[in-house]
Enzyme design. Structure first.
Site, PDB file in Angstrom:
ATOM      1  CG  ASP A   1      -1.962  -1.086   1.072  1.00 65.22           C
ATOM      2  OD1 ASP A   1      -1.625  -2.258   1.366  1.00 65.22           O
ATOM      3  OD2 ASP A   1      -3.073  -0.788   0.616  1.00 65.22           O
TER       4      ASP A   1
ATOM      5  CE  LYS B   1      -5.218  -5.623   4.661  1.00 65.88           C
ATOM      6  NZ  LYS B   1      -5.937  -4.499   5.295  1.00 65.88           N
TER       7      LYS B   1
HETATM    8  O1  MRU Z   1      -7.318  -3.409   3.221  1.00 64.26           O
HETATM    9  P1  MRU Z   1      -7.106  -3.764   1.776  1.00 64.26           P
HETATM   10  O2  MRU Z   1      -7.886  -4.964   1.332  1.00 64.26           O
HETATM   11  O3  MRU Z   1      -7.328  -2.571   0.871  1.00 64.26           O
HETATM   12  O4  MRU Z   1      -5.577  -4.143   1.704  1.00 64.26           O
HETATM   13  C1  MRU Z   1      -5.011  -4.550   0.490  1.00 64.26           C
HETATM   14  C2  MRU Z   1      -3.594  -4.899   0.596  1.00 64.26           C
HETATM   15  O5  MRU Z   1      -2.995  -4.849   1.639  1.00 64.26           O
HETATM   16  C3  MRU Z   1      -2.906  -5.246  -0.679  1.00 64.26           C
HETATM   17  O6  MRU Z   1      -1.913  -6.202  -0.451  1.00 64.26           O
HETATM   18  C4  MRU Z   1      -2.257  -3.980  -1.224  1.00 64.26           C
HETATM   19  O7  MRU Z   1      -3.209  -2.955  -1.337  1.00 64.26           O
HETATM   20  C5  MRU Z   1      -1.633  -4.204  -2.532  1.00 64.26           C
HETATM   21  S1  MRU Z   1      -2.868  -4.254  -3.790  1.00 64.26           S
HETATM   22  C6  MRU Z   1      -2.265  -4.568  -5.300  1.00 64.26           C
END
Ligand code: MRU
Length: 363
Positions: free
Chosen positions: A247, A258
């Site tokens: 992110d 995550k």
């Molecule tokens: O909370 P989320 O579902 O938005 O988290 C998503 C993630 O952590 C993904 O691994 C990250 O956004 C990379 S997406 C290509």
């Protein structure tokens, strides 16, 4: 990518360009349904409630949010207010800010009367670029998988590459292809034998519900595992590489992803398993250095930890409580993996070391 054989993106304009449609990811894997976003508020809510999620898709949805808002009010004040509002939708994925700032910079110099039409085209361009970027990430990552495969076969260590991934960084987290899963799809299409270990990814289970679903739709062999299984598998030589998404990556290569990603990276480091992070370059936050100290970590509702939802025997999806009444729960959405634990960053411009100097070429 395909759902029951039909090609889809995660977000697309309606035929008459009056709105955008999204796949409601809160309903997957048990119910496939789409939603219309007609206003900036709809886009904001879709991001907040995680009907769309995943860093790149959050950025694109925000860009369409700006475009939808310009149809109602296109003044400088309206543009500023829209951008400020959307920026607050979720804190961690820097792609949200990136998408909004790109729209703001593009629209600000234009006359008010041209902004609505131009914004729509720009949001569509951002979406198309995301698809192209991810396809390229797929090709660069596929080279790594291919070489691991040949190495494994050469050393007589097996005929299939085992890849562990965390959360969902597949096509559902982007407009198409995904980031961490793009190399896996590319390798699978090339005929390289592979198998994916899918971390369930509590508390929202993006792995068990989204990654498993999209891999299944494409026939990619995979196994869902409880979040704490990865270390055991690595100790027993059952993981050849990890690939995760992110992110936000800092200028020195610290990786936010995550919650639980850090523990996988530690286990990978301890067991000599390569740990790769796949990302589009807009996910790099050049303004930050120390990810642990500087990246804002989203905290979500405790109910996501205390409760779980799933398909019941009567075919209904229901939420049930896991924890005793009265136990408190904390819900940190993300963690930071220091650059030293990252083998490489798979970007649309190639695989780069997670290190400030090496990353300069991505600027
Ligand atoms: O909370 P989320 O579902 O938005 O988290 C998503 C993630 O952590 C993904 O691994 C990250 O956004 C990379 S997406 C290509």
């Amino acid at each position: 990518m395909k759902i029951d054989g039909t090609p889809y993106r995660t977000i697309w304009p309606t035929a008459d360009n009056s709105a955008v449609e999204i796949i409601d990811q809160t309903k997957l894997p048990h119910i496939f349904t789409t939603l219309r976003l007609e206003t900036m508020r709809d886009a904001e809510r879709a991001i907040k409630d995680m009907q769309v999620r995943g860093a790149p898709l959050i950025g694109v949805t925000a860009a369409y949010g700006v475009a939808l808002s310009m149809r109602d009010h296109a003044s400088d004040a309206a543009l500023a207010a829209t951008c400020s509002k959307l920026l607050l939708a979720r804190p961690t994925a820097v792609n949200l800010r990136w998408g909004i700032e790109r729209m703001r910079a593009f629209l600000a110099p234009l006359p008010e009367s041209e902004r609505a039409a131009a914004a729509w085209l720009e949001a569509a361009r951002i979406a198309d670029e995301d698809v192209a970027i991810n396809a390229s990430i797929g090709q660069h990552g596929c080279e790594l998988i291919r070489s691991l495969y040949h190495d494994k076969v050469h050393k007589g260590r097996g005929y299939s590459v085992n890849i562990l991934t965390h959360c969902n960084a597949g096509w559902l987290a982007t407009v198409d292809w995904g980031t961490a899963l793009a190399p896996i799809y590319a390798a699978f299409e090339e005929g390289i034998p592979l198998h994916v270990w899918v971390d369930e990814t509590r508390p929202r289970n993006q792995g068990a519900s989204l990654t498993a679903w999209e891999l299944g739709q494409h026939g990619v062999p995979h196994t869902v595992i409880a979040d704490n299984t990865g270390g055991h598998l690595m100790q027993h030589g059952m993981v050849d590489m990890c690939i995760v998404g992110t992110d936000r990556v800092t200028a020195r290569g610290d990786v936010c992803n995550k919650i639980g990603t850090y523990l996988k990276a530690l286990a990978a480091h301890d067991n000599g398993v390569p740990f790769y992070v796949a990302l589009p370059t807009p996910t790099i936050d050049w303004t930050l250095q120390d990810g642990v100290k500087e990246i804002p970590i989203e905290e979500r509702a405790p109910e996501e930890v205390t409760h779980i939802s799933g398909l019941c025997d009567d075919g209904q999806v229901r939420s049930v409580q896991l924890t005793p009444q009265g136990s408190r729960a904390a819900n940190y959405g993300f963690d930071v993996t220091p650059a030293r634990l990252v083998t490489g960053l798979i970007t649309e411009r190639g695989v780069v070391q997670a290190e400030a100097g090496a990353m300069q070429k991505l600027r």
